[in-house]
Write a protein that holds these residues in place. Sequence first.
Motif, PDB file in Angstrom:
ATOM      1  N   UNK A 154       0.818  -1.218   0.000  1.00 37.29           N
ATOM      2  CA  UNK A 154       0.000   0.000   0.000  1.00 37.29           C
ATOM      3  C   UNK A 154       0.850   1.266   0.000  1.00 37.29           C
ATOM      4  N   UNK A 155       2.157   1.111  -0.203  1.00 39.88           N
ATOM      5  CA  UNK A 155       3.111   2.224  -0.238  1.00 39.88           C
ATOM      6  C   UNK A 155       3.259   2.921   1.114  1.00 39.88           C
ATOM      7  N   UNK A 156       3.049   2.159   2.180  1.00 40.65           N
ATOM      8  CA  UNK A 156       3.303   2.672   3.527  1.00 40.65           C
ATOM      9  C   UNK A 156       4.751   2.352   3.897  1.00 40.65           C
ATOM     10  N   UNK A 157       5.479   3.340   4.395  1.00 39.09           N
ATOM     11  CA  UNK A 157       6.881   3.157   4.760  1.00 39.09           C
ATOM     12  C   UNK A 157       6.983   2.261   5.987  1.00 39.09           C
ATOM     13  N   UNK A 158       7.719   1.152   5.869  1.00 37.10           N
ATOM     14  CA  UNK A 158       7.834   0.186   6.958  1.00 37.10           C
ATOM     15  C   UNK A 158       9.209   0.170   7.602  1.00 37.10           C
ATOM     16  N   UNK A 159      10.247   0.241   6.823  1.00 40.15           N
ATOM     17  CA  UNK A 159      11.604   0.199   7.352  1.00 40.15           C
ATOM     18  C   UNK A 159      12.500   1.115   6.522  1.00 40.15           C
ATOM     19  N   UNK A 160      13.597   1.499   7.126  1.00 35.67           N
ATOM     20  CA  UNK A 160      14.659   2.206   6.420  1.00 35.67           C
ATOM     21  C   UNK A 160      15.886   1.313   6.470  1.00 35.67           C
ATOM     22  N   UNK A 161      16.449   1.017   5.302  1.00 36.10           N
ATOM     23  CA  UNK A 161      17.599   0.123   5.214  1.00 36.10           C
ATOM     24  C   UNK A 161      18.842   0.883   4.786  1.00 36.10           C
ATOM     25  N   UNK A 162      19.968   0.551   5.407  1.00 35.24           N
ATOM     26  CA  UNK A 162      21.276   1.055   5.000  1.00 35.24           C
ATOM     27  C   UNK A 162      22.120  -0.147   4.626  1.00 35.24           C
ATOM     28  N   UNK A 163      22.535  -0.211   3.373  1.00 36.44           N
ATOM     29  CA  UNK A 163      23.287  -1.350   2.861  1.00 36.44           C
ATOM     30  C   UNK A 163      24.684  -0.896   2.474  1.00 36.44           C
ATOM     31  N   UNK A 164      25.693  -1.554   3.036  1.00 36.69           N
ATOM     32  CA  UNK A 164      27.070  -1.195   2.720  1.00 36.69           C
ATOM     33  C   UNK A 164      27.388  -1.589   1.284  1.00 36.69           C
ATOM     34  N   UNK A 165      27.920  -0.663   0.518  1.00 33.35           N
ATOM     35  CA  UNK A 165      28.170  -0.913  -0.897  1.00 33.35           C
ATOM     36  C   UNK A 165      29.396  -1.777  -1.134  1.00 33.35           C
ATOM     37  N   UNK A 166      30.256  -1.927  -0.128  1.00 39.30           N
ATOM     38  CA  UNK A 166      31.428  -2.781  -0.267  1.00 39.30           C
ATOM     39  C   UNK A 166      31.121  -4.209   0.186  1.00 39.30           C
ATOM     40  N   UNK A 167      30.312  -4.355   1.210  1.00 35.52           N
ATOM     41  CA  UNK A 167      29.993  -5.673   1.767  1.00 35.52           C
ATOM     42  C   UNK A 167      28.505  -5.720   2.062  1.00 35.52           C
TER      43      UNK A 167
END
Length: 556
Positions: free
Chosen positions: A434-447
């Motif tokens: 439903x396009x409700x924001x559930x989480x914010x993710x930070x993903x390391x671009x090296x690992x």
Amino acid sequence: MLIIFLPLFFVNWFSLFSYFRTIRTIIFQIIRYVLGLFYAWMVYYVYLADITWSASFSYFTWIVCLLWIFDAVYYYWEESELSRVQITFLIVSSVGFVAYLYLAMFYPYTLSKEKYGVAAGISIKTNIQPTNEQHIPVVPWEYAYYKMEKILGKVKDYSYYDIGTITIQKIKGKLVWVAPIEYKGFFKWRNAKQVPGYITMDAEDQRAEAKFIPSPMKYVPSGYFGENAFRLARNKYPSLVLLEASFEPDEAGKPVYVITYGRYQKYRHVTEVQGAILLDPVTGKMKKYTLNQVPAFVDQVIPSDIALERNEWFGSLKHGFWNSILGKQDVHTPTSWGSNQEMIAVFDQHTNMYWATDHTRSESGAGSMVGYSMLNTRTGKLLYYEGANSLLNGTAALNVAEKSFKEKEWHGSSPALYYIFGQYTWVIPLLDKNYVLRKIALVNARDEKVVGFGDNKQDAFNQYKYAISSDLGSDPTKPGSKATMTEKRSKIKAVYKTSTQVQFLLEGEDHIFAVEVNNNPYAVFLEVGQKVKIQYIETNQTIVPVKSILNQTLGK
């Protein structure tokens, strides 16, 4: 004038002035002229094409030449011969049609050098500048749109209106999503007379609510006839190429439409952005500015489709068109996100706006990037960071974030690369169906194993700091200017333990230091009064993850 003049070429004047003319012939030619008038009206009044000779040639040459060719063929079929005049018209129209096909279909492939020069990308071998974490937008446009629709339902006569194009911009030092209210159609426009205002939403805080800003407007892109914003600009500036309109209130909240203008080069295949027209939607007054004179409150002058085009040219045309197809030396392409947000708006540490995307190898399915580009939305200057080579690209980062919540079927949106805590990091909001924001993710671009998730920005950043400290313990990368490595030696004055984590306070420190038990098993033996030596990333946050710890009292 052109609307009346150009349809004259639709008429076969030879048949009108020859002795073969009949009433039927005259009526047929009048019908052709009327159809020509309608076509010209569609081109110049509905489509709002620029009043230039290149536009006239582009829109009218093909149809006029086909009509003349048809006339010659039809006359030959009827009379079995052509006069010299008719033969001349046949030759001219055939050459004109072939010229049109060449300019429209083949000429663009000869412009590789010119297009690459227009892109004018500057390759930079250093890292992207560290970002001010406070001004990283974590609210995706889908969630902002969802919130705005709820607010629109509370506006008087809401059935007359719809949400216009939503854009992100800086207002009073904060990043904000802004969307004008637009008419739903012709009859809604007639009944409503004006739109009631616009809607904003904080782009930095997902807990914020959308706000309706009352500001009645008359001249908008969804208006009709003289109240259409583009038509108003076209009437005043008939020869300018009008590219795109973005709605950008000034610092005081006064509504303004920013209409980008420019000109076409190389037979309308290369677009040069020259500046912007600022339109007051309340009064209809407007003023034209060159690119270096646009007022400071305007964030977006360069449209996103122009930015994407420049990135494509810069990545593929360095060694010419045929190399982009066959040899593919030094060829790289912007990553496709599979959405209508091919270019992502990001902001540097001074909150200057850029259109950004990562570049990958031209082979399909590539999961790592070869570089990262940022195009200034006010100047058009394109920066290409080669230091991001071999890092996780945006599509792969999306997959990492989405697979972490596969059972919930959440999807990522608007992945943006930042330099956070000395690491290239993808910031990805996750939304439900439903396009409700559930989480914010930070993903390391090296690992990709180094990730942080949170219900809000602060939690996500804290979790990510834990991940950097625990999972990148041997990583040689040092934090940037916004996150410095710090070493402390002191006594423990308070301890709190759980099954997975130990938190403690040091004498003379306000930080709460946290150690993950899985990575530091001796941490469970920490007690008040023991001396410790720790290393941690200083980010001026209350809770700080410890990168390494030595219990000097126990020697462990």
